[in-house]
Design an enzyme around this catalytic site. Structure first.
Site, PDB file in Angstrom:
ATOM      1  CG  ASP A  66      -1.752   1.140   0.864  1.00 13.45           C
ATOM      2  OD1 ASP A  66      -2.226   1.787   0.065  1.00 13.45           O
ATOM      3  OD2 ASP A  66      -2.294   1.699   2.296  1.00 13.45           O
ATOM      4  CG  ASN A 108      -6.546   2.122  11.172  1.00 10.07           C
ATOM      5  OD1 ASN A 108      -7.301   1.410  12.280  1.00 10.07           O
ATOM      6  ND2 ASN A 108      -6.125   1.130  10.647  1.00 10.07           N
ATOM      7  CG  HIS A 109      -3.031  -0.242   9.011  1.00  8.96           C
ATOM      8  ND1 HIS A 109      -3.630   0.429   9.150  1.00  8.96           N
ATOM      9  CD2 HIS A 109      -2.276  -0.070   8.069  1.00  8.96           C
ATOM     10  CE1 HIS A 109      -3.951   1.582   8.097  1.00  8.96           C
ATOM     11  NE2 HIS A 109      -2.183   1.493   7.458  1.00  8.96           N
ATOM     12  CD  GLN A 174      -2.475  -1.801   4.046  1.00 13.24           C
ATOM     13  OE1 GLN A 174      -3.689  -2.579   3.313  1.00 13.24           O
ATOM     14  NE2 GLN A 174      -1.840  -0.166   4.314  1.00 13.24           N
ATOM     15  CG  ASP A 176      -7.395  -2.167  10.803  1.00 14.31           C
ATOM     16  OD1 ASP A 176      -6.630  -2.027  10.578  1.00 14.31           O
ATOM     17  OD2 ASP A 176      -8.601  -1.985  11.425  1.00 14.31           O
ATOM     18  NE  ARG A 204      -1.397  11.739   5.280  1.00 17.26           N
ATOM     19  CZ  ARG A 204      -2.649  10.207   5.319  1.00 17.26           C
ATOM     20  NH1 ARG A 204      -1.987   9.105   6.139  1.00 17.26           N
ATOM     21  NH2 ARG A 204      -3.393  10.774   4.698  1.00 17.26           N
ATOM     22  CG  ASP A 206      -2.948   6.264   7.143  1.00 12.49           C
ATOM     23  OD1 ASP A 206      -2.855   6.791   6.423  1.00 12.49           O
ATOM     24  OD2 ASP A 206      -3.225   5.225   6.968  1.00 12.49           O
ATOM     25  CD  GLU A 254      -6.554   9.299   5.569  1.00 13.40           C
ATOM     26  OE1 GLU A 254      -6.795   9.278   4.865  1.00 13.40           O
ATOM     27  OE2 GLU A 254      -6.536   8.855   6.467  1.00 13.40           O
ATOM     28  CG  HIS A 322      -1.211  10.269  -0.896  1.00 10.34           C
ATOM     29  ND1 HIS A 322      -2.082  11.781   0.188  1.00 10.34           N
ATOM     30  CD2 HIS A 322      -1.502   9.129   0.020  1.00 10.34           C
ATOM     31  CE1 HIS A 322      -2.025  10.610   1.245  1.00 10.34           C
ATOM     32  NE2 HIS A 322      -2.081   9.419   0.447  1.00 10.34           N
ATOM     33  CG  ASP A 323      -5.003   8.332  -0.315  1.00 10.63           C
ATOM     34  OD1 ASP A 323      -4.044   7.026  -0.958  1.00 10.63           O
ATOM     35  OD2 ASP A 323      -5.400   8.836   0.790  1.00 10.63           O
TER      36      ASP A 323
END
Ligand code: NOJ
Length: 564
Positions: A66, A108-109, A174, A176, A204, A206, A254, A322-323
């Protein structure tokens, strides 16, 4: 009375943030992959544009399922990008040029290759088992919750060895983290402490709503229930303590949720959670407005910004990142409007909910429309965030699969590999864009020499933005006008105000508007052109606008000592 000195303390309120994917920015070794030293060599370029804060996307060791958001060592630097020494050099040079640096914090992961997960999956009583979220019963169909529905059919994956399922909102590679586990929390704090000690100015963060998700904290876990936002508060408290010696560090979160739900992530009136949040809602309403050539959806979004937040809480605005450009906060009809307007072909879409495009492609390269959109970016109340390459008008490469289409190598020149790398083209970690936005037409070297380039436009906007803290700090009012395609808004911070006009339509027009709270005769000084004006005796003015025109009008004020 407002003090200009405050802008140095809460620096993020009028920063210009620039996001870099280390992989594709500049390869300084000829390996075909970008690296940290390459970025260091471009700090002067960035400072010249007016960038005041870099956001480095994940540069940690990773199997890269990812784009590096699947981290196998959160303390490390992927050896393809350099080492910790290169990282420290980058920070030092950036700070010397007045540029701060924030980095991605993914809590998160981890990657499934992280030693914690490798240990956790060995047995149900492994000491690391509880670092992740497991369940013994079949979760059933969870496909509606998968973030990457093209690649995953649910958010739980059965791990054969122990016969239990583990949670993963993103890819099954990934898993969690269980952020309810105090040991995980200690690990994350230690991690933040490490990078702060190396000099970063914040993070930043996530996927915040997932990382503090109730699902993890409630019921699914043996730890005592706790309000998830307490955890964000804890992180912010830690950040504040650790960063107090080096000026304020930030957490830019985010949180892709509607405005009213974002309030809690700022910590409401207490301002004690995320320092900043991306304004996804306004971003999506902005694209709806652009699709319709009608300012109303954008005006509504600005009006729906939460009020009563403290000055310490700040929105980050962006056009693209970037997404994929996600439209998930719009109604279904509205989503179709945006997707049809800017991504008519199936291949331009991602996971049915967004566009894997950069702005110039979406606007068919129309320079007037592009320039107006960036003017909006710098004048919407908040802090502008750009993705690398936007400053020169880079386009996407649809031949590259998935979201990588917008993550192609930075186009520095018209030379070999766009000046990104001296490696053989076949060795590049990602193919350079071709076609109308390819390097022979779009590159930084050429843009530097062309006064009418996007690069000069952005540089000019960034300068005026930086000297107009009312844009970043101010309260916003949408001014009524009878011309539907034009947004007129005003930002005010203490005794400073600006009035901003943006024509979302392609035709010239005249925009009458009144500023009821100002005196007749008040001069409105255009910061970007010679065409200033003043309010008439009815406190009105009629402003001529080009198609896709934009105006930055400063309300002249005798007590304001800034140059006009
Ligand atoms: C958000 C990041 O922006 C995206 O690129 C990533 O795939 C997910 N979070 C998962 O980390």
């Amino acid at each position: 009375m407002m003090r200009i000195t405050e802008t140095a303390d809460l620096w993020y309120n009028n920063a210009v943030i620039y996001c870099i994917d280390v992989e594709t920015y500049l390869d300084s070794t000829g390996s075909g992959t970008g690296d940290l030293h390459g970025i260091t060599q471009r700090i002067d370029y960035l400072a010249e544009i007016g960038v005041t804060c870099l956001w480095l996307m994940p540069f940690y060791p990773s199997p890269r399922r990812d784009n590096g958001y699947d981290i196998s060592d959160m303390y490390g630097v992927d050896s393809r990008y350099g080492d910790h020494g290169d990282f420290v050099e980058l920070i030092r040079v950036a700070h010397d040029r007045g540029v701060r640096v924030i980095i991605d914090l993914v809590i998160n992961h981890t990657s499934d290759q992280h030693p914690w997960f490798k240990a956790a999956r060995r047995s149900t009583d492994n000491p690391y088992r509880d670092y992740y979220v497991w369940r013994a019963d079949d979760p059933g169909d969870t496909s509606d919750q998968a973030m990457f529905p093209d690649e995953e059919d649910g958010i739980w994956t059965l791990d054969e060895r122990t016969g239990q399922w583990y949670l993963h909102h993103f890819l099954h590679t990934q898993p969690d983290l269980n952020t309810a586990n105090p040991q995980v929390r200690d690990e994350i704090a230690k991690l933040m402490g490490f990078w702060l000690q190396l000099g970063v100015d914040g993070f930043r963060v996530d996927a915040v709503p997932f990382a503090i998700n109730q699902r993890t904290l409630v019921g699914m876990d043996e730890h005592e229930f706790e309000e998830p936002h307490d955890y964000l508060r804890e992180l912010r408290g830690f950040l504040q303590r650790r960063a107090s010696g080096q000026g304020s560090a930030i957490m830019l979160g985010e949180v892709n949720l509607p405005h009213e739900e974002q309030v809690a992530f700022f910590g409401g009136e207490n301002s004690d959670q995320l320092t900043m949040q991306f304004d996804f809602f306004t971003n999506q309403r902005l694209f709806l407005a652009l699709a319709r050539n009608d300012a109303a959806p954008l005006a509504e979004a600005l009006r729906s910004r939460p009020t009563g937040l403290r000055i310490e809480s700040q929105y980050a605005n962006f056009l693209r990142n970037h997404d994929e450009l996600t439209v998930d906060l719009l109604d279904e009809d509205e989503q179709d409007e945006v997707l049809d307007a800017f991504g008519p072909e199936e291949d331009m879409r991602f996971a049915g909910r967004g566009l894997r495009r950069r702005l110039p492609g979406m606007f068919n390269g129309d320079p007037r429309k592009l320039k107006m959109a960036y003017s909006l970016l710098f004048t919407l109340p908040g802090t502008p965030v750009m993705f690398y390459g936007e400053e020169i008008g880079m386009g996407e490469n649809l031949d590259v699969p998935g979201r990588e289409a917008v993550r192609t190598p930075m186009q520095w020149s018209s030379g070999k590999n766009a000046g990104f790398s001296t490696a053989k083209p076949s060795q590049l970690s990602r193919a350079v864009t071709h076609g109308p936005f390819g390097p022979e037409h779009v590159n930084a070297a050429q843009a530097r020499r062309d006064q009418s380039s996007m690069l000069h436009h952005i540089t000019r906007l960034a300068k005026r933005y930086r000297e107009s803290p009312e844009l970043g700090w101010g309260d916003v009012t949408v001014i009524d006008t009878e011309v539907p395609q034009v947004l007129v808004h005003m930002t005010t911070w203490e005794n400073r105000s600006m009035v901003l006009l943006h024509n979302l339509g392609s035709e010239p027009t005249i925009v009458p508007f009144a500023l009821e709270d100002l005196e007749p005769g008040t001069p409105l000084v255009d910061l970007l052109s010679e065409e200033s004006c003043e309010l008439d005796e009815d406190r009105m003015t009629r402003m001529p606008m080009d198609g896709y025109g934009y105006r930055w009008l400063r309300v002249a004020n005798e007590d304001d000592h800034r140059l006009l």
